[in-house]
Scaffold this active site. Structure first.
Site, short mmCIF file in Angstrom:
data_model
loop_
_atom_site.label_atom_id
_atom_site.label_comp_id
_atom_site.label_asym_id
_atom_site.label_seq_id
_atom_site.Cartn_x
_atom_site.Cartn_y
_atom_site.Cartn_z
N GLU A 153 -6.21 8.19 8.80
CA GLU A 153 -5.94 7.43 7.58
C GLU A 153 -6.77 6.15 7.54
O GLU A 153 -7.24 5.74 6.47
CB GLU A 153 -4.46 7.07 7.49
CG GLU A 153 -3.57 8.28 7.29
CD GLU A 153 -2.09 7.92 7.34
OE1 GLU A 153 -1.40 8.16 6.33
OE2 GLU A 153 -1.64 7.42 8.39
N TYR B 39 -1.43 -12.06 -15.71
CA TYR B 39 -1.45 -10.73 -15.09
C TYR B 39 -2.77 -10.41 -14.43
O TYR B 39 -2.83 -9.56 -13.55
CB TYR B 39 -1.02 -9.62 -16.06
CG TYR B 39 -1.72 -9.59 -17.39
CD1 TYR B 39 -2.98 -9.06 -17.54
CD2 TYR B 39 -1.07 -10.07 -18.54
CE1 TYR B 39 -3.61 -9.01 -18.76
CE2 TYR B 39 -1.68 -10.02 -19.78
CZ TYR B 39 -2.96 -9.50 -19.88
OH TYR B 39 -3.58 -9.45 -21.10
N GLU C 10 5.57 -0.80 3.81
CA GLU C 10 6.55 -1.89 3.75
C GLU C 10 5.88 -3.24 4.01
O GLU C 10 6.20 -4.25 3.37
CB GLU C 10 7.67 -1.68 4.78
CG GLU C 10 8.55 -0.50 4.51
CD GLU C 10 8.06 0.81 5.14
OE1 GLU C 10 6.82 1.00 5.30
OE2 GLU C 10 8.91 1.65 5.46
N LYS D 19 1.57 6.16 -1.81
CA LYS D 19 0.40 6.82 -1.26
C LYS D 19 0.33 8.20 -1.90
O LYS D 19 1.24 9.01 -1.76
CB LYS D 19 0.51 6.95 0.26
CG LYS D 19 -0.69 7.62 0.91
CD LYS D 19 -0.53 7.79 2.40
CE LYS D 19 -0.62 6.46 3.09
NZ LYS D 19 -0.71 6.60 4.57
#
Length: 122
Positions: free
Chosen positions: A21, A53, A72, A98
């Site tokens: 990954e 934004y 997290e 993901k």
């Protein structure tokens, strides 16, 4: 209290516990909602009186570019940075997904949703 949302921010990043990954990377979708008092901006029509934004998107992209093993951890960094940089924001909700995770099955996405609330000084 009003809210501003950024929906499905698409980002390519290298998060995850697996070495593959880190090397290959993956696609992510980030959704963000912040709460703030936007009544002044509604009256003045001035960018300085609202939550920009563009700045929110920049925070998300910058934090997503910094590798983490866990979603997290990325989510909490996004929350912390928004509170640090945007004093008008009172609450943040973020989800980091993901897309096509490498978990040995046909799964469209895995996601983590997190919430943070600014502590009110006593």
């Amino acid at each position: 209290m009003s809210s501003i949302r950024l929906k499905n921010i698409r980002i390519f990043a290298h998060h995850g516990c697996l070495t593959e990954e880190e090397k290959i990377g993956s696609d992510y979708l980030v959704n963000l909602k912040v709460k703030a008092d936007l009544s002044k901006a509604a009256q003045t029509d001035a960018l300085v009186d609202t939550v920009d934004y563009v700045q929110l998107n920049h925070i998300v992209k910058t934090e997503m570019a910094q590798r983490s093993k866990l979603l997290e951890h990325v989510g909490q960094r996004i929350i912390d940075r928004i509170f640090k940089e945007l004093s008008v924001v009172s609450e943040v909700r973020v989800s980091v997904a993901k897309v096509n995770p490498p978990i040995g099955g046909d799964v469209a996405a895995v996601s983590v949703s997190m919430h943070g609330q600014r502590e009110i000084p006593k």
